[in-house]
Write a protein that holds these residues in place. Structure first.
Motif, PDB file in Angstrom:
ATOM      1  N   LYS A   6      27.741  25.754  17.179  1.00 58.19           N
ATOM      2  CA  LYS A   6      28.031  25.949  18.601  1.00 58.19           C
ATOM      3  C   LYS A   6      29.386  26.645  18.713  1.00 58.19           C
ATOM      4  N   ASP A   7      29.462  27.611  19.606  1.00 57.65           N
ATOM      5  CA  ASP A   7      30.707  28.363  19.823  1.00 57.65           C
ATOM      6  C   ASP A   7      31.225  28.986  18.530  1.00 57.65           C
ATOM      7  N   ASN A   8      30.316  29.506  17.720  1.00 59.15           N
ATOM      8  CA  ASN A   8      30.640  30.184  16.457  1.00 59.15           C
ATOM      9  C   ASN A   8      31.328  29.259  15.451  1.00 59.15           C
ATOM     10  N   LYS A   9      31.004  27.968  15.509  1.00 58.35           N
ATOM     11  CA  LYS A   9      31.549  26.989  14.563  1.00 58.35           C
ATOM     12  C   LYS A   9      30.431  26.063  14.111  1.00 58.35           C
ATOM     13  N   LEU A  10      30.564  25.552  12.888  1.00 59.28           N
ATOM     14  CA  LEU A  10      29.657  24.503  12.438  1.00 59.28           C
ATOM     15  C   LEU A  10      29.987  23.225  13.193  1.00 59.28           C
ATOM     16  N   VAL A  11      28.992  22.392  13.397  1.00 58.76           N
ATOM     17  CA  VAL A  11      29.237  21.144  14.126  1.00 58.76           C
ATOM     18  C   VAL A  11      29.190  19.935  13.196  1.00 58.76           C
ATOM     19  N   TRP A  12      29.254  20.173  11.899  1.00 56.39           N
ATOM     20  CA  TRP A  12      29.345  19.114  10.892  1.00 56.39           C
ATOM     21  C   TRP A  12      30.212  19.623   9.760  1.00 56.39           C
ATOM     22  N   HIS A  13      30.628  18.720   8.906  1.00 55.94           N
ATOM     23  CA  HIS A  13      31.446  19.078   7.744  1.00 55.94           C
ATOM     24  C   HIS A  13      30.831  18.409   6.518  1.00 55.94           C
ATOM     25  N   LEU A  14      30.265  19.228   5.632  1.00 59.39           N
ATOM     26  CA  LEU A  14      29.627  18.730   4.407  1.00 59.39           C
ATOM     27  C   LEU A  14      30.247  19.451   3.205  1.00 59.39           C
ATOM     28  N   PRO A  15      31.317  18.895   2.632  1.00 62.49           N
ATOM     29  CA  PRO A  15      31.996  19.571   1.530  1.00 62.49           C
ATOM     30  C   PRO A  15      31.079  19.941   0.356  1.00 62.49           C
ATOM     31  N   ASN A  16      30.124  19.088   0.030  1.00 64.64           N
ATOM     32  CA  ASN A  16      29.227  19.420  -1.084  1.00 64.64           C
ATOM     33  C   ASN A  16      28.357  20.632  -0.766  1.00 64.64           C
ATOM     34  N   ASP A  17      27.999  20.801   0.493  1.00 65.01           N
ATOM     35  CA  ASP A  17      27.219  21.970   0.889  1.00 65.01           C
ATOM     36  C   ASP A  17      28.062  23.237   0.765  1.00 65.01           C
ATOM     37  N   PHE A  18      29.351  23.170   1.124  1.00 64.85           N
ATOM     38  CA  PHE A  18      30.238  24.323   0.937  1.00 64.85           C
ATOM     39  C   PHE A  18      30.316  24.707  -0.534  1.00 64.85           C
TER      40      PHE A  18
END
Length: 160
Positions: free
Chosen positions: A16-28
């Motif tokens: 939303k608004d050109n940002k992710l709405v979660w933070h998953l370090p392993n996915d990064f």
């Protein structure tokens, strides 16, 4: 191979608004591991969501803005032109956003999807995966922990 890589919620929200709405370090970490050393295709808004170009990757940005020329990027005005610039003997990754995923789907061989097991309010969405065209060949469950607020799965689809 053209590979789409994305993280999407249960309702297919990407952000939303050109940002992710979660933070998953392993996915990064997984994203970095898979895309490093390859061509990555993205829309202008996705590129602009990064603080700087991602290291060790060839950036192909799709934009309709005529004078858009970010440093260190190749800019084209269509998904077809972006794909034509990718080496035939190597994997290339489509990394978003929602409009680009929709345009790239007909050209895609593999989908690497991180499915976040939660629904979010979003304004960009991943396309619905048509089970008559795609087969799930791998799925790895990951559970929430102190660094990951949501359960998530890595899913790999190949075109039938």
């Amino acid at each position: 191979m053209i590979i789409m890589i994305a993280a999407a919620a249960e309702n297919n929200a990407l952000g939303k608004d050109n940002k992710l709405v979660w933070h998953l370090p392993n996915d990064f970490k997984r994203f970095k591991s898979l895309t490093t050393g390859h061509h990555i295709i993205m829309g202008r808004k996705t590129f602009e969501s990064f603080p700087k170009p991602l290291p060790d990757r060839v950036h192909i940005v799709i934009s309709r803005q005529e004078n858009y020329k970010p440093e260190g990027c190749i800019v084209v005005d269509s998904i077809e032109k972006a794909i034509a610039l990718c080496p035939e003997n190597d994997d290339s990754y489509v990394i978003g956003g929602g409009e680009i995923y929709n345009l790239a789907l007909p050209f895609t061989d593999i989908i690497e999807l991180t499915k976040v097991h939660h629904s979010f309010d979003g304004d960009a969405f991943f396309p619905k995966i048509n089970k008559s065209e795609w087969i799930l060949v791998e799925s790895e469950e990951n559970y929430k922990d102190e660094k990951h607020l949501y359960d998530y799965s890595y899913e790999t689809y190949i075109r039938k």
